[in-house]
Motif scaffolding. Sequence first.
Motif, PDB file in Angstrom:
ATOM      1  N   UNK A  13       0.802  -1.224   0.000  1.00 14.54           N
ATOM      2  CA  UNK A  13       0.000   0.000   0.000  1.00 14.54           C
ATOM      3  C   UNK A  13       0.835   1.275   0.000  1.00 14.54           C
ATOM      4  N   UNK A  14       0.162   2.357  -0.302  1.00 14.96           N
ATOM      5  CA  UNK A  14       0.674   3.702  -0.037  1.00 14.96           C
ATOM      6  C   UNK A  14       0.229   4.095   1.362  1.00 14.96           C
ATOM      7  N   UNK A  15       0.760   5.213   1.850  1.00 19.16           N
ATOM      8  CA  UNK A  15       0.263   5.748   3.110  1.00 19.16           C
ATOM      9  C   UNK A  15      -1.044   6.498   2.904  1.00 19.16           C
ATOM     10  N   UNK A  16      -1.762   6.732   3.987  1.00 22.53           N
ATOM     11  CA  UNK A  16      -2.958   7.570   3.976  1.00 22.53           C
ATOM     12  C   UNK A  16      -2.523   8.929   4.510  1.00 22.53           C
ATOM     13  N   UNK A  17      -2.488   9.928   3.658  1.00 23.74           N
ATOM     14  CA  UNK A  17      -1.906  11.216   3.997  1.00 23.74           C
ATOM     15  C   UNK A  17      -2.525  11.816   5.257  1.00 23.74           C
ATOM     16  N   UNK A  18      -1.663  12.313   6.139  1.00 25.92           N
ATOM     17  CA  UNK A  18      -2.053  12.961   7.389  1.00 25.92           C
ATOM     18  C   UNK A  18      -2.872  12.023   8.285  1.00 25.92           C
ATOM     19  N   UNK A  19      -2.718  10.708   8.061  1.00 27.92           N
ATOM     20  CA  UNK A  19      -3.445   9.748   8.882  1.00 27.92           C
ATOM     21  C   UNK A  19      -2.549   8.566   9.259  1.00 27.92           C
ATOM     22  N   UNK A  20      -2.167   7.732   8.271  1.00 28.80           N
ATOM     23  CA  UNK A  20      -1.398   6.522   8.538  1.00 28.80           C
ATOM     24  C   UNK A  20      -0.221   6.438   7.578  1.00 28.80           C
ATOM     25  N   UNK A  21       0.925   6.032   8.088  1.00 26.57           N
ATOM     26  CA  UNK A  21       2.064   5.777   7.216  1.00 26.57           C
ATOM     27  C   UNK A  21       1.807   4.524   6.396  1.00 26.57           C
ATOM     28  N   UNK A  22       2.608   4.321   5.357  1.00 25.52           N
ATOM     29  CA  UNK A  22       2.469   3.110   4.548  1.00 25.52           C
ATOM     30  C   UNK A  22       2.692   1.860   5.397  1.00 25.52           C
ATOM     31  N   UNK A  23       3.614   1.960   6.366  1.00 24.38           N
ATOM     32  CA  UNK A  23       3.859   0.819   7.270  1.00 24.38           C
ATOM     33  C   UNK A  23       2.637   0.530   8.122  1.00 24.38           C
ATOM     34  N   UNK A  24       1.993   1.588   8.633  1.00 22.13           N
ATOM     35  CA  UNK A  24       0.791   1.406   9.448  1.00 22.13           C
ATOM     36  C   UNK A  24      -0.347   0.813   8.625  1.00 22.13           C
ATOM     37  N   UNK A  25      -0.479   1.277   7.400  1.00 20.52           N
ATOM     38  CA  UNK A  25      -1.524   0.743   6.518  1.00 20.52           C
ATOM     39  C   UNK A  25      -1.296  -0.748   6.281  1.00 20.52           C
ATOM     40  N   UNK A  26      -0.061  -1.127   5.996  1.00 19.43           N
ATOM     41  CA  UNK A  26       0.245  -2.543   5.766  1.00 19.43           C
ATOM     42  C   UNK A  26      -0.048  -3.376   7.011  1.00 19.43           C
ATOM     43  N   UNK A  27       0.321  -2.876   8.166  1.00 20.62           N
ATOM     44  CA  UNK A  27       0.071  -3.605   9.414  1.00 20.62           C
ATOM     45  C   UNK A  27      -1.423  -3.801   9.654  1.00 20.62           C
ATOM     46  N   UNK A  28      -2.213  -2.757   9.405  1.00 18.79           N
ATOM     47  CA  UNK A  28      -3.658  -2.845   9.627  1.00 18.79           C
ATOM     48  C   UNK A  28      -4.293  -3.864   8.690  1.00 18.79           C
ATOM     49  N   UNK A  29      -3.905  -3.824   7.425  1.00 21.00           N
ATOM     50  CA  UNK A  29      -4.457  -4.776   6.464  1.00 21.00           C
ATOM     51  C   UNK A  29      -4.061  -6.202   6.845  1.00 21.00           C
ATOM     52  N   UNK A  30      -2.810  -6.385   7.221  1.00 27.29           N
ATOM     53  CA  UNK A  30      -2.344  -7.724   7.606  1.00 27.29           C
ATOM     54  C   UNK A  30      -3.127  -8.267   8.797  1.00 27.29           C
ATOM     55  N   UNK A  31      -3.421  -7.404   9.770  1.00 30.21           N
ATOM     56  CA  UNK A  31      -4.171  -7.847  10.948  1.00 30.21           C
ATOM     57  C   UNK A  31      -5.556  -8.335  10.552  1.00 30.21           C
ATOM     58  N   UNK A  32      -6.220  -7.615   9.649  1.00 33.52           N
ATOM     59  CA  UNK A  32      -7.547  -8.025   9.205  1.00 33.52           C
ATOM     60  C   UNK A  32      -7.515  -9.305   8.406  1.00 33.52           C
TER      61      UNK A  32
END
Length: 407
Positions: A13-32
């Motif tokens: 993924x890319x990051x969500x600007x002013x919200x989540x870094x690309x690393x955070x986005x990847x971690x969230x998706x992986x958890x789901x």
Amino acid sequence: MLMSMPQRILIAPSGFKESLSAEDVADAIAAGVRRALPGVAIDMAPIPDGGEGTAYTLAMATTGQLVRVRVHGPAGGTVDAHYARLGGAASGTAVIEMAAAAGLSLVPRDRRDPCATTTYGVGQLIAAALDDGAERIIVGCGDSGTCDGGAGALQALGARVLDSTGADLPPGGRHLARAAFLDLSGLHPRLADVDIVLACNPNNVLCGEKGVAPVFARQKGATDEDVEVLSHALKNWATILERDGNPVADVRTGLGTGASGGLGAGLAAGIGATLLSRFDALLDSGLCGIDLDTRIGQADLVITAEGSIDFQTPRGKVPAEVARRATDAGVPVIALAGSIGRGAAAVHDAGIDAMASIVAAPMSLADAVANGWRLLSDAAEQTMRMILIGASVASRQNGRQAVAVGG
């Protein structure tokens, strides 16, 4: 045809600007994904796009480190910025994200005026990397709060931008209308020995109807009158760059010249920087440790993500680039997004097989941003559960067909 469950999933993924870094986005998706498919193999490849988070992502990918530098802010004062000193095979390479020194997020909302903001801090970051001994520098262009044609960055590197009386121009794009001379005699001495690449969106150009001022300045706080002022100023600046700068094939409408409010044109003509597609520079340079094509080829499914998917996504955004590469490898792609906007259906032609918004119920933008990690994780889980249902239906149909044939 029997539909089987993916055994290996790549999350890119890319990051969500002013919200989540690309690393955070990847971690969230992986958890789901793991909640729906506990045993699946997951590979996470956060994708830098040149904007916010690029330096951190590449530092992590190469076991490098961030170097903190205090620089002149885009709206005045000073800000805490950084660049990445890459490690491993990329040792000697520095990665600068211009947004760390001149990003829109660094400009207070009540002071967002691209006629006045400056890229001076970007030049200071480049100078810091040069002084640190960098052998090559990659400058990521994205998420800028400026429209000064890169003049501020050049000034920080020792150039002088002068009016007709020989006086130095103050910071800000509006003053480029009075630019008469560019003096490059005082540039940082190491610039001559270091390769500098700008990782940019090649669709962004400096001048004309599709120039950086009419297309992007309003997003940075410009009024319609400001757009006219900046368009005129950048046209004059292009004339100065053509006459006094390094030879550039087309400083006005060449690919990438409008990157980050014209930073592309300024650094190309001012210090001889090379303008490359951000994905060529960040993913295909062989220096940045991501090796995306190989990892796509090893996956059964790719999940990508971005804050918003709309008509702009196929024009150089991360999900479209990931999908292009996955299509070449014959791997299906799902895209998750904070919002799905106008013209989003065009992403199917770009190779994205399915997309979904992470916002399942009406909520404010502030609530969506505050709960982004959970929303992403939940959306990924539900997406995987839909795939589980599809696989179950296909399995039952296949079983019935087998019974009928065996009759």
